[in-house]
Design an enzyme around this catalytic site. Structure first.
Site, short mmCIF file in Angstrom:
data_model
loop_
_atom_site.label_atom_id
_atom_site.label_comp_id
_atom_site.label_asym_id
_atom_site.label_seq_id
_atom_site.Cartn_x
_atom_site.Cartn_y
_atom_site.Cartn_z
N CYS A 1 96.21 76.06 79.63
CA CYS A 1 94.91 75.71 80.22
C CYS A 1 94.41 76.95 80.96
CB CYS A 1 95.04 74.49 81.12
SG CYS A 1 96.22 74.67 82.48
N ARG B 1 96.74 71.69 84.18
CA ARG B 1 96.36 70.72 83.16
C ARG B 1 97.38 70.73 82.02
NH1 ARG B 1 90.16 72.66 82.51
NH2 ARG B 1 91.13 74.64 83.09
#
Length: 303
Positions: free
Chosen positions: A260, A265
Site C-alpha cells: 500500500c 492497509r
C-alpha cells in the site's frame, strides 16, 4: 393454533436478533482460523473471565475519552522504526520489547487488538507482533464501533500496569517482503503483487504525501483493502472473501506480496488472506509505495 403461530413468530424474532447482534461474525466458524477474530459478545465474556489482554491502538486522546474496560493504549503512530528514513517501517526488536514490557504484557498473553472503524492499524500491530513471535493474537471484529453499537460500557481511567520482562526470541520473516523481494518477483508467474490502495492511487491519478511518484508497481493487481469489510466494518464471510480475491487471480497456490502506501492497509489484507482465508504464502511489503518510489524503482500508471 394461534398460540403456536405466536411462538413461531417469537422464535423467528429471537433468531433475527441474534443474527443482527453478532453481525459479521455469523460465519466466523467458516474461516480458516476462526479464533483469529473475536466478536464483541465474545470479548465481553473474555473480559469478565479475565482471559485476555486488550490493546487499544488509537491515538492517546481517543483512548482517554473512552476505551474498552481494561484496555492498554499502544498508540500505533509511535510504533514505528524511528531510525528509518521511511516513515512507517516496522519497529526494531528492542523497541517492541520495551513497548510491550511498559504495557505489562507477557509472552503467553492472549491479546485482543482494536482501533477505529474501518481500521487497519490494529492489523498492522498484529503483523508486527506476529513477526516477533507472539502467537495468541485476535482482532476485534468491527473494532470500537461494534463495541459501542452493542451498548457495552467504556471507561476513561487507564488500568494499573506492572512492567514485565517480555522477551522476543527471534524474528519470523515469512510474512515480510523487502524491496529486493518485490523486484525479484516482478516477472515471476508464481507471485501476485497485490495493490490494496484506493483505485486512484493505483492508476496514478492520486499521489499521497510521502511518495515521490504516482502510479503502481508494474504488473500489480488491485483489490482495495476495504473490500474485505461489510458496511459495518466487519469482515465479510469466508465465501465472499474467497470469491473477491480469486476473481482477481489472487489464489492460494501463489505467493502473494501485498503493498500500500506504508504497510498498514497491506497488513490488513495480509491478515485477511493468511488468517481468515488460510493462504500459506502472504507477505506484507513493509516499505511499500513510499520506499519503492524513493528507490526510483519501475512505476506503471493508467487503468
Amino acid at each position: 393454533m394461534a398460540m403456536w403461530l405466536k411462538k413461531v413468530k417469537l422464535f423467528a424474532l429471537l433468531c433475527l436478533f441474534i443474527l443482527i447482534r453478532i453481525g459479521g461474525t455469523a460465519f466466523a466458524s467458516d474461516y480458516a482460523n476462526p479464533d483469529a477474530i473475536v466478536s464483541v459478545d465474545e470479548l465481553h465474556s473474555h473480559i469478565e473471565k479475565g482471559e485476555v489482554k486488550i490493546i487499544d491502538v488509537r491515538g492517546g486522546m481517543k483512548y482517554k475519552l473512552g476505551h474498552i474496560p481494561g484496555a492498554v493504549n499502544l498508540d500505533f503512530g509511535n510504533f514505528i522504526d524511528k531510525s528509518s528514513p521511511y516513515p512507517y517501517m516496522c519497529p526494531s526488536k528492542e523497541q517492541v520489547e520495551e513497548t510491550l514490557r511498559a504495557l505489562g504484557l507477557k509472552n503467553n498473553d492472549t491479546l485482543v487488538i482494536y482501533g477505529d472503524t474501518p481500521n487497519n492499524a490494529a492489523a498492522r500491530v498484529w503483523w508486527i507482533l506476529d513477526r516477533y513471535g507472539h502467537k495468541n493474537i485476535k482482532l476485534l471484529n468491527g473494532d470500537i464501533a461494534a463495541w459501542e453499537s452493542a451498548n457495552f460500557n467504556k471507561e476513561m481511567l487507564s488500568p494499573k500496569i506492572e512492567a514485565t520482562t517480555y522477551i522476543i526470541n527471534g524474528v519470523d520473516n515469512s510474512k515480510y517482503a523487502s524491496a529486493e523481494d518485490v523486484k525479484a518477483s516482478l516477472d515471476d508467474p508464481n507471485v501476485v503483487i497485490l495493490d490494496v490502495r484506493s483505485y486512484e492511487e493505483y492508476t496514478g491519478e492520486k499521489l499521497l504525501k510521502g511518495a515521490k511518484k504516482a502510479g503502481r508497481i508494474p504488473g500489480a493487481v488491485w483489490v482495495e483493502w476495504t473490500q474485505a469489510l461489510d458496511e459495518k466494518g466487519h469482515f465479510k464471510s469466508f465465501n465472499a472473501l474467497k470469491e473477491l480475491y480469486e476473481s482477481k487471480g489472487v489464489t492460494p497456490d501463489k505467493t502473494i506480496i501485498v503493498y500500500c502506501q506504508g504497510g498498514y492497509r497491506a497488513a490488513h489484507t495480509t491478515f485477511v488472506l493468511h488468517r481468515l482465508l488460510g493462504y500459506p504464502n502472504v507477505k506484507n511489503y513493509d516499505g511499500s509505495w513510499v520506499e519503492w518510489t524513493a528507490l526510483d524503482l519501475p512505476v506503471e500508471t493508467g487503468k
